[in-house]
Write a protein that holds these residues in place. Structure first.
Motif, PDB file in Angstrom:
ATOM      1  N   VAL A  65       0.846  -1.190   0.000  1.00 12.58           N
ATOM      2  CA  VAL A  65       0.000   0.000   0.000  1.00 12.58           C
ATOM      3  C   VAL A  65       0.885   1.245   0.000  1.00 12.58           C
ATOM      4  O   VAL A  65       1.851   1.321   0.759  1.00 12.58           O
ATOM      5  CB  VAL A  65      -0.902   0.013   1.267  1.00 12.58           C
ATOM      6  N   GLY A  67       0.940   5.629   0.044  1.00 17.96           N
ATOM      7  CA  GLY A  67       0.354   6.968   0.104  1.00 17.96           C
ATOM      8  C   GLY A  67       1.293   7.901  -0.634  1.00 17.96           C
ATOM      9  O   GLY A  67       1.472   7.798  -1.846  1.00 17.96           O
ATOM     10  N   GLY A  68       1.951   8.783   0.124  1.00 15.20           N
ATOM     11  CA  GLY A  68       2.872   9.737  -0.505  1.00 15.20           C
ATOM     12  C   GLY A  68       4.315   9.262  -0.566  1.00 15.20           C
ATOM     13  O   GLY A  68       5.187   9.987  -1.026  1.00 15.20           O
ATOM     14  N   THR A  70       6.526   9.042   1.706  1.00 18.39           N
ATOM     15  CA  THR A  70       7.484   9.807   2.499  1.00 18.39           C
ATOM     16  C   THR A  70       7.869   9.051   3.771  1.00 18.39           C
ATOM     17  O   THR A  70       8.625   9.577   4.592  1.00 18.39           O
ATOM     18  CB  THR A  70       6.915  11.183   2.915  1.00 18.39           C
ATOM     19  N   GLY A  71       7.346   7.858   3.939  1.00 19.31           N
ATOM     20  CA  GLY A  71       7.602   7.060   5.142  1.00 19.31           C
ATOM     21  C   GLY A  71       9.089   6.778   5.309  1.00 19.31           C
ATOM     22  O   GLY A  71       9.843   6.729   4.345  1.00 19.31           O
ATOM     23  N   THR A 136       0.385  11.790   2.739  1.00 18.69           N
ATOM     24  CA  THR A 136      -1.079  11.749   2.655  1.00 18.69           C
ATOM     25  C   THR A 136      -1.679  11.482   4.037  1.00 18.69           C
ATOM     26  O   THR A 136      -1.024  10.898   4.908  1.00 18.69           O
ATOM     27  CB  THR A 136      -1.526  10.618   1.717  1.00 18.69           C
ATOM     28  N   ASN A 446       0.922  -5.847   2.761  1.00 16.02           N
ATOM     29  CA  ASN A 446       2.204  -5.373   3.299  1.00 16.02           C
ATOM     30  C   ASN A 446       2.998  -6.489   3.973  1.00 16.02           C
ATOM     31  O   ASN A 446       3.499  -6.348   5.097  1.00 16.02           O
ATOM     32  CB  ASN A 446       1.977  -4.195   4.261  1.00 16.02           C
TER      33      ASN A 446
HETATM   34  C1  LIG Z   1      11.067  15.547   5.558  1.00 15.38           C
HETATM   35  C2  LIG Z   1      10.269  14.540   6.323  1.00 15.38           C
HETATM   36  C3  LIG Z   1       9.832  14.851   7.605  1.00 15.38           C
HETATM   37  C4  LIG Z   1       9.080  13.919   8.329  1.00 15.38           C
HETATM   38  N1  LIG Z   1       8.674  14.261   9.577  1.00 15.38           N
HETATM   39  C5  LIG Z   1       7.905  13.405  10.270  1.00 15.38           C
HETATM   40  C6  LIG Z   1       7.447  13.753  11.578  1.00 15.38           C
HETATM   41  O1  LIG Z   1       7.748  14.806  12.102  1.00 15.38           O
HETATM   42  N2  LIG Z   1       6.651  12.865  12.212  1.00 15.38           N
HETATM   43  C7  LIG Z   1       6.291  11.662  11.652  1.00 15.38           C
HETATM   44  O2  LIG Z   1       5.540  10.899  12.278  1.00 15.38           O
HETATM   45  N3  LIG Z   1       6.744  11.302  10.435  1.00 15.38           N
HETATM   46  C8  LIG Z   1       7.540  12.133   9.736  1.00 15.38           C
HETATM   47  N4  LIG Z   1       7.985  11.778   8.503  1.00 15.38           N
HETATM   48  C9  LIG Z   1       7.684  10.432   7.977  1.00 15.38           C
HETATM   49  C10 LIG Z   1       6.455  10.388   7.037  1.00 15.38           C
HETATM   50  O3  LIG Z   1       6.204  11.581   6.432  1.00 15.38           O
HETATM   51  C11 LIG Z   1       5.235   9.924   7.772  1.00 15.38           C
HETATM   52  O4  LIG Z   1       5.436   8.608   8.218  1.00 15.38           O
HETATM   53  C12 LIG Z   1       3.932   9.945   6.947  1.00 15.38           C
HETATM   54  O5  LIG Z   1       2.912   9.649   7.847  1.00 15.38           O
HETATM   55  C13 LIG Z   1       3.874   8.962   5.799  1.00 15.38           C
HETATM   56  O6  LIG Z   1       2.799   9.325   4.926  1.00 15.38           O
HETATM   57  P1  LIG Z   1       2.803   8.861   3.398  1.00 15.38           P
HETATM   58  O7  LIG Z   1       1.496   9.222   2.806  1.00 15.38           O
HETATM   59  O8  LIG Z   1       4.002   9.363   2.703  1.00 15.38           O
HETATM   60  O9  LIG Z   1       2.872   7.279   3.582  1.00 15.38           O
HETATM   61  P2  LIG Z   1       3.764   6.207   2.816  1.00 15.38           P
HETATM   62  O10 LIG Z   1       5.191   6.521   3.000  1.00 15.38           O
HETATM   63  O11 LIG Z   1       3.281   6.052   1.434  1.00 15.38           O
HETATM   64  O12 LIG Z   1       3.378   4.909   3.650  1.00 15.38           O
HETATM   65  C14 LIG Z   1       3.766   4.777   4.994  1.00 15.38           C
HETATM   66  C15 LIG Z   1       3.198   3.446   5.525  1.00 15.38           C
HETATM   67  O13 LIG Z   1       1.774   3.522   5.577  1.00 15.38           O
HETATM   68  C16 LIG Z   1       1.186   2.566   4.685  1.00 15.38           C
HETATM   69  N5  LIG Z   1       0.061   3.248   4.057  1.00 15.38           N
HETATM   70  C17 LIG Z   1       0.108   4.374   3.283  1.00 15.38           C
HETATM   71  N6  LIG Z   1      -1.135   4.748   2.965  1.00 15.38           N
HETATM   72  C18 LIG Z   1      -1.982   3.855   3.531  1.00 15.38           C
HETATM   73  C19 LIG Z   1      -3.389   3.715   3.564  1.00 15.38           C
HETATM   74  N7  LIG Z   1      -4.204   4.589   2.962  1.00 15.38           N
HETATM   75  N8  LIG Z   1      -3.927   2.667   4.235  1.00 15.38           N
HETATM   76  C20 LIG Z   1      -3.127   1.762   4.871  1.00 15.38           C
HETATM   77  N9  LIG Z   1      -1.780   1.847   4.862  1.00 15.38           N
HETATM   78  C21 LIG Z   1      -1.210   2.886   4.215  1.00 15.38           C
HETATM   79  C22 LIG Z   1       2.291   2.135   3.743  1.00 15.38           C
HETATM   80  O14 LIG Z   1       2.099   0.821   3.282  1.00 15.38           O
HETATM   81  C23 LIG Z   1       3.505   2.250   4.648  1.00 15.38           C
HETATM   82  O15 LIG Z   1       3.608   1.117   5.458  1.00 15.38           O
HETATM   83  C24 LIG Z   1       8.763  12.661   7.761  1.00 15.38           C
HETATM   84  C25 LIG Z   1       9.204  12.360   6.464  1.00 15.38           C
HETATM   85  C26 LIG Z   1       9.952  13.277   5.758  1.00 15.38           C
HETATM   86  C27 LIG Z   1      10.384  12.917   4.372  1.00 15.38           C
END
Ligand SMILES: Cc1cc2nc3c(=O)[nH]c(=O)nc-3n(C[C@H](O)[C@H](O)[C@H](O)COP(=O)(O)OP(=O)(O)OC[C@H]3O[C@@H](n4cnc5c(N)ncnc54)[C@H](O)[C@@H]3O)c2cc1C
Length: 453
Positions: A65, A67-68, A70-71, A136, A446
């Protein structure tokens, strides 16, 4: 495997076969290895997500799965043979209830878009992280993201009133609660918040909004040691009760890198061992100046600048938000995200820096974090991949010894799975496995992330 059924579900424009998948779906922020997934699909809504998962479940086809992406734990990084399920088309802000202060969103809505929509409606989504422009809400819910305002507003769990999720077999579980109180049976949404996409796919959510922030004051302070950071934290919490929203500590090595990557001059004329970015709400500038003046007189801080404009406030935050650029410039990076009882963080950092520099040749440790939450980040640059397990053992052993957790907010994903036992008992891990096996018996969602099924 013929993909015609899947193409029929999402439409030909939204399925990419192996070899034709855009590179951005194959990578994440940690620079993990590129694999060869079976295909990538981008469903438009919950019904299509359900049909995709039912199809995969019947064939025992593994799914990752996204989202953005950024994990920081490699949860969304595809493995060989997986179907990549991107939620990015579920980006509708369906409703804002301006009376109750709720917002109904699709899982693919980007945090910044949700923040801006809330603001335009006279409300505020009081959660913020540096990846706001790409992460996201679905990914943030799946990882129970924290960020810059946890001290006052809590982690993602505190912001979600209801959600809709699709189970591995395609069953849609809609718990779109909009109320603050609802004790009618189990609170099922909690199963999905923080489970990193292993128990179901979040497709929609109801977010709780807060009134707009009034009187935000931001300051950057210079300190000589960690004991002073603790003293400053206590002064602020006691003098300005419930007003402190951010207490972001940056050790000198981190701030120096941030200055280089932002192209900005460091905040003070001379360098200090520690800097803390403080954000306070609901207090006039004089109130903050008074507390900081007292701290200066008591030599708890060595210097301080209170932001006089939004431009200056953003400049202070740019140092803290530079982490993305810093990490992207590292050849190999391990983005440690641990929590440690607050009083012990300073000692752990000093010992870790010495040990890492002595035992991991060529590494570059940069320490910073949401210290008010007991959350320490270490962006560790490594000259080669082979050094990763050595560094992980050093850091996670130290964290376990200090009574901390190997993940404060980023989650476990693929990157930390083998270390879960440092923070969880075998009974806890066993229960996680049983839950997972019950909700996803074919183990398609996952796979290999968090715990093995
Ligand atoms: C510059 C930077 C700063 C950051 N700062 C923080 C911070 O301060 N605090 C923090 O907590 N994190 C931080 N992060 C980490 C990250 O941004 C977070 O974990 C964010 O919540 C991930 O969102 P995403 O949409 O990119 O998810 P993804 O990276 O796409 O996915 C993350 C996880 O969630 C799962 N997933 C994604 N979407 C769904 C869905 N709809 N349903 C079920 N599972 C799903 C994926 O399979 C994966 O396991 C940072 C990252 C960066 C790059």
């Amino acid at each position: 495997m013929t993909l015609d059924d899947l193409r029929g579900i999402v439409g030909p424009a939204h399925l990419a076969e192996a070899g034709a998948i855009e590179p951005r779906y194959l990578v994440d922020e940690t620079g993990g290895p590129r694999a060869a997934p079976a295909c990538m699909v981008r469903p438009a809504d919950t019904r299509e997500v359900s049909a995709v998962l039912a199809w995969c479940n019947e064939r025992r086809q593994p799914v990752v799965v996204q989202g953005g992406r950024t994990g920081m734990a490699r949860g969304a990084l595809p493995l060989d043979g997986e179907v990549v399920l991107s939620l990015e088309r579920l980006r509708a802000i369906e409703d804002i209830d301006a009376t109750a202060g709720t917002m109904t969103v699709g899982a693919g809505v980007v945090l910044q878009a949700a923040q801006e929509a809330a603001e335009a409606a006279g409300w505020r989504l009081a959660v913020d992280i540096g990846a706001r422009g790409s992460c996201t809400l679905g990914g943030m819910i799946a990882t129970n993201a924290g960020g810059n305002q946890v001290l006052r507003y809590g982690m993602m769990r505190e912001h979600v009133l209801g959600l809709e999720a699709v189970l591995a077999d395609g069953t849609i579980v809609s718990s779109m609660n909009v109320m603050l109180k609802n004790n009618a049976g189990y609170d099922l949404k909690q199963l999905f918040i923080g489970s990193e996409g292993t128990l179901g796919v979040v497709t929609r959510a109801v977010m709780r909004l807060r009134p707009p922030a009034a009187g935000v004051q931001t300051a950057i302070c210079a300190l000589v040691d960690y004991a002073d950071a603790l003293a400053l934290f206590q002064r602020l919490e006691r003098s300005l009760p419930s007003a402190l929203t951010g207490f972001e500590l940056m050790w000198r090595d981190y701030l120096d890198h941030a200055a280089v990557h932002t192209g900005m001059a460091p905040p003070f004329d001379r360098a200090y061992p520690l800097y803390v970015l403080v954000e306070i709400e609901g207090v006039e500038e004089e109130g903050v100046a008074e507390v900081l003046g007292d701290a200066l007189a008591a030599h708890v801080i060595q210097d301080a600048i209170v932001a006089r404009s939004e431009r200056e406030r953003l400049r202070f935050w740019a140092f803290r938000d530079a982490v993305g650029a810093i990490v992207n410039a590292m050849a190999v990076v391990e983005p440690f995200d641990v929590s440690i009882p607050m009083a012990r963080i300073g000692g752990v950092v000093a010992a870790l820096r010495d040990q890492l520099l002595a035992e991991v040749p060529g590494c570059s440790p940069l320490f910073f974090g949401h210290i008010g939450d007991g959350n320490l980040h270490l962006a560790l640059g490594l000259p080669e991949e082979a050094l990763r397990p050595i560094a992980e053992a050093i850091v996670y052993d130290a964290v376990a010894d200090a009574g901390g957790s190997i993940s404060a907010e980023h989650g476990i994903g693929l990157l930390k799975r083998q270390w879960l036992g440092h923070s969880r008992t075998s009974a806890e891990i066993g229960l996680m496995r049983r839950l997972r096996g019950m909700m996803d018996p074919n183990h398609i969602l996952n796979r290999h992330r968090v715990v093995e099924g």
